[in-house]
Design a protein around this motif. Sequence first.
Motif, PDB file in Angstrom:
ATOM      1  N   SER A   1       0.795  -1.047   0.185  1.00 38.56           N
ATOM      2  CA  SER A   1      -0.025  -0.071  -0.018  1.00 38.56           C
ATOM      3  C   SER A   1       0.846   1.085   0.035  1.00 38.56           C
ATOM      4  N   THR A   2       0.945   2.079  -1.046  1.00 38.40           N
ATOM      5  CA  THR A   2       1.787   3.165  -0.927  1.00 38.40           C
ATOM      6  C   THR A   2       0.993   4.195  -0.401  1.00 38.40           C
ATOM      7  N   LEU A   3       1.713   5.016   0.266  1.00 40.93           N
ATOM      8  CA  LEU A   3       1.115   6.254   1.181  1.00 40.93           C
ATOM      9  C   LEU A   3       1.667   7.513   0.356  1.00 40.93           C
ATOM     10  N   TYR A   4       0.264   7.978  -0.159  1.00 40.16           N
ATOM     11  CA  TYR A   4       0.421   9.324  -0.824  1.00 40.16           C
ATOM     12  C   TYR A   4      -0.146  10.398   0.210  1.00 40.16           C
ATOM     13  N   THR A   5       0.702  11.293   0.542  1.00 41.94           N
ATOM     14  CA  THR A   5       0.772  12.447   1.362  1.00 41.94           C
ATOM     15  C   THR A   5       0.502  13.796   0.668  1.00 41.94           C
ATOM     16  N   ASN A   6      -0.613  14.126   0.657  1.00 39.82           N
ATOM     17  CA  ASN A   6      -1.085  15.106  -0.597  1.00 39.82           C
ATOM     18  C   ASN A   6      -0.621  15.014  -1.611  1.00 39.82           C
TER      19      ASN A   6
ATOM     20  N   LEU B   1       5.546  21.948  13.646  1.00 42.83           N
ATOM     21  CA  LEU B   1       5.054  21.788  12.362  1.00 42.83           C
ATOM     22  C   LEU B   1       3.551  22.399  12.207  1.00 42.83           C
ATOM     23  N   ASP B   2       2.717  21.710  13.056  1.00 41.34           N
ATOM     24  CA  ASP B   2       1.375  21.887  13.094  1.00 41.34           C
ATOM     25  C   ASP B   2       1.207  23.363  13.200  1.00 41.34           C
ATOM     26  N   LEU B   3       1.696  24.200  14.083  1.00 38.52           N
ATOM     27  CA  LEU B   3       1.585  25.604  14.552  1.00 38.52           C
ATOM     28  C   LEU B   3       2.065  26.383  13.307  1.00 38.52           C
TER      29      LEU B   3
ATOM     30  N   SER C   1      10.054  15.259  10.999  1.00 37.77           N
ATOM     31  CA  SER C   1       9.628  16.090   9.700  1.00 37.77           C
ATOM     32  C   SER C   1       9.173  15.321   8.626  1.00 37.77           C
ATOM     33  N   LEU C   2       9.295  13.791   8.550  1.00 35.79           N
ATOM     34  CA  LEU C   2       9.015  12.934   7.351  1.00 35.79           C
ATOM     35  C   LEU C   2       7.593  12.853   7.471  1.00 35.79           C
ATOM     36  N   ARG C   3       6.797  13.224   8.573  1.00 39.86           N
ATOM     37  CA  ARG C   3       5.294  13.019   8.483  1.00 39.86           C
ATOM     38  C   ARG C   3       4.610  14.008   7.385  1.00 39.86           C
ATOM     39  N   THR C   4       5.331  15.321   7.216  1.00 38.49           N
ATOM     40  CA  THR C   4       5.131  16.219   6.414  1.00 38.49           C
ATOM     41  C   THR C   4       5.958  16.339   5.187  1.00 38.49           C
ATOM     42  N   HIS C   5       6.510  15.121   4.732  1.00 42.76           N
ATOM     43  CA  HIS C   5       7.417  15.091   3.626  1.00 42.76           C
ATOM     44  C   HIS C   5       6.959  15.790   2.423  1.00 42.76           C
TER      45      HIS C   5
ATOM     46  N   GLU D   1       2.885  -2.190  -6.449  1.00 45.12           N
ATOM     47  CA  GLU D   1       1.943  -1.145  -5.510  1.00 45.12           C
ATOM     48  C   GLU D   1       0.404  -2.080  -5.918  1.00 45.12           C
ATOM     49  N   ARG D   2      -0.189  -2.486  -4.857  1.00 45.49           N
ATOM     50  CA  ARG D   2      -1.496  -3.025  -4.891  1.00 45.49           C
ATOM     51  C   ARG D   2      -2.445  -2.405  -4.254  1.00 45.49           C
ATOM     52  N   GLY D   3      -2.361  -1.569  -3.312  1.00 47.19           N
ATOM     53  CA  GLY D   3      -3.258  -0.575  -2.778  1.00 47.19           C
ATOM     54  C   GLY D   3      -2.524   0.712  -2.492  1.00 47.19           C
ATOM     55  N   SER D   4      -3.676   1.618  -1.921  1.00 43.15           N
ATOM     56  CA  SER D   4      -2.949   2.841  -1.448  1.00 43.15           C
ATOM     57  C   SER D   4      -3.734   3.556  -0.272  1.00 43.15           C
ATOM     58  N   VAL D   5      -3.060   4.414   0.457  1.00 46.99           N
ATOM     59  CA  VAL D   5      -3.557   5.094   1.504  1.00 46.99           C
ATOM     60  C   VAL D   5      -3.340   6.599   1.177  1.00 46.99           C
ATOM     61  N   ARG D   6      -4.396   7.410   0.977  1.00 45.48           N
ATOM     62  CA  ARG D   6      -4.173   8.894   0.720  1.00 45.48           C
ATOM     63  C   ARG D   6      -4.452   9.779   1.930  1.00 45.48           C
ATOM     64  N   ARG D   7      -3.384  10.512   2.184  1.00 48.64           N
ATOM     65  CA  ARG D   7      -3.428  11.267   3.569  1.00 48.64           C
ATOM     66  C   ARG D   7      -3.274  12.828   3.171  1.00 48.64           C
TER      67      ARG D   7
END
Length: 720
Positions: free
Chosen positions: A32-37, A271-273, A333-337, A506-512
């Motif tokens: 599952s690929t993680l697509y962040t924005n 980062l959130d601020l 910081s990788l959370r918002t890569h 890639e067989r699935g995805s999560v879009r964040r």
Amino acid sequence: MSWLGSWCALAILAVVLITASDGASVKLDFGSTLYTNGKRDFDRERLVNAHGDFQAPANARALMEYIVEELGVFFGRSNKGPLSQKIFPSRTGQMRSEGQKNIDKVDCDWCDPLRKRMITRERVVVDIAEKLNLVQGSNAKINAGANFAANFFKHFFDRSRGYPKPRYAECFNEPLVKWKSLRKSKTESEESVVRRIGNICGRMCTAITRANPEVMAGGPAASSARPHLSNFANFRKRMKTFLDSARKSGCINFISEHLYNSGGAVQDANLDLIETYTYRTSGRKRILPYMVSEAGAYDATWYSDDGRIYSAPPLGGRDFKILSDAFGGFMSSLRTHDNLLKYINFLTLDPISRQASGKYRYPWALVEGYGEKAKIKWTPLIHYFELLKGVQGDFVYSYSDDANVKVHAVGNALKAYVLLQNFATSGSVDVNLMFPRGRPEVERVVHRRLYLRPRKLTGADKSQNLLRGGYLRWSNATLNGIPNKVELKAGAMTVLELRLSKMLVERGSVRRTRHYMDNVTNKGKNINSYPFEIEGGEKYNVFFEDIPQGRDGMAYIRIAHSRRPTSAVKPQVWVNDKRVTNFRARMAGPKRDYGDKYFGVIVVPYDLEELTSVTRPKVSLQYPDDGGWISTVTLEVDQCDNRSCCALGGRGKSFTCVSTTSSTISRRRRFPYGEQLLRNPPFQPIENNAWKRFGQTSYTKVPDLLYGDYALRMNAESSG
């Protein structure tokens, strides 16, 4: 016991238990690929950087070649900005001729061949803060500096000669913390000085980007990322004032900060601020890109230069702290890569710099030895980049159920990587590796670790303000299979490299996606400024708009606050007026040793369908006691296709992996560019094949190849 008394007791208990050893679990799904924005790339040129510009004397070139070619490290920043040129401000008419001389230093017969081969445009140039004195005297001087900076990028670089134009311009290095030395009078306030710095940087940004559209200009290269200090005066007087002034006078393309001693909880909330503030004030509901232009750990006792270089004696505890804090900032910081332009560690390879001339090695030096004729050798700090060797590909789904244990996962066609760190400061934790869709088949697993073997604090440790004494230890072991558990010692860093038996697809995805608070109310009235102070017993309602809907998805409510350790550790929480209780108060690591408040993020997992059952989702908070500040409340939303939904973490109920269908079209992941395994149709075991040379290569039958049935394996580094 009263409600307040119960909360206080829990607060004290949490402080005691925050470093205790217990179990943690991480979920992993390499399919599952993680697509962040929308973004998925782990790009080493952005994320794996040392500080410098690839330049090395002859006695260090073999080491430079190793760190760049073998470890895949980039050198991403130098202090050779426009106003550092000797011709400014008195000889600006010599711009073109001086520019050619600058290019000639890279492209010439006697020049460093490695530097020319390795240098790319993905780098940062910056001026030291003192150069502000050349331009801050008048509007005419500011205009002259801005115009010179614009022409600097036009004339001092030439891509055709192997010296491409840098992509990023930081206006000055750490100017905000030096505001007193930049005052025009002894009575000038901090905010006035910072406002002027923002004005200058904004005008320089406009001039640079107008003449060089491919260059991004930003700042302020803030010396720290601790907005909560002095009840958020650090944020209001510095970062907020700088951004407002820069945008008012011109432009600012990105925000840059230095992460020293602030990975984990502090960076999570910081980062959130920053994202919330720039989103709400941009006028276009867009966040500003973010850059970490220095990262690691720092203490004033480690190094000084008052005309004489002094470096404190090296200690294992100090080396570990530098690396652990650098990696901690990286993991946070990788959370918002998707919004992270560059992450640059303050680790240097420059044996001829003045900083290296002390009796003991420069605390942040990758090499030991001083001078062009010295024998140069690696310091233990090189293990940071050896830990990250080979990591490249797509971000894939991962989730940790413990705030003290951060995890990221990356996969390419041939390998998968699991990055882990324990933010606790004592004890150890056993991390269970869970694969909801089954464990992948592997040929082997390389288990790399950096940790501290503890010992009692000594006088030498205390003289350098170290809280932990010990010996830095590096381990690089090969396993036959994926371990069920991984032990993480306090502060330790681990990378698992999985050599896969079958090509990863890639067989699935999560879009964040991330979403920021629309407005906040208390007693029916809007709260227009934030962060805002907490009053015990008051209910604060935070509203959100345009949250995506999705069946079986998850939302993660991120509550960022700054409170004394003796205050209640968490608020009561309601979502759309429904009470939520199944969440933990733990944040990533204990309170830092600066400031009087514990700043970080509490994460509340929540079902996405329930959250979006109303048009404007509402999150309500109520603390039992006065004191502290609510910084932000943000939402992180994970939408999933049918196959990937069972991997999502934080569910309050079981979710079995049943569906094998996916709305994501299967895609073969990219091949890593650093492999010594060539895959191509000509690699067949036939006689007189030109690839078969002197027994240094061998053919390997590999299933699921894109072309043919065989791969060519290099048996020695010099093969071919």
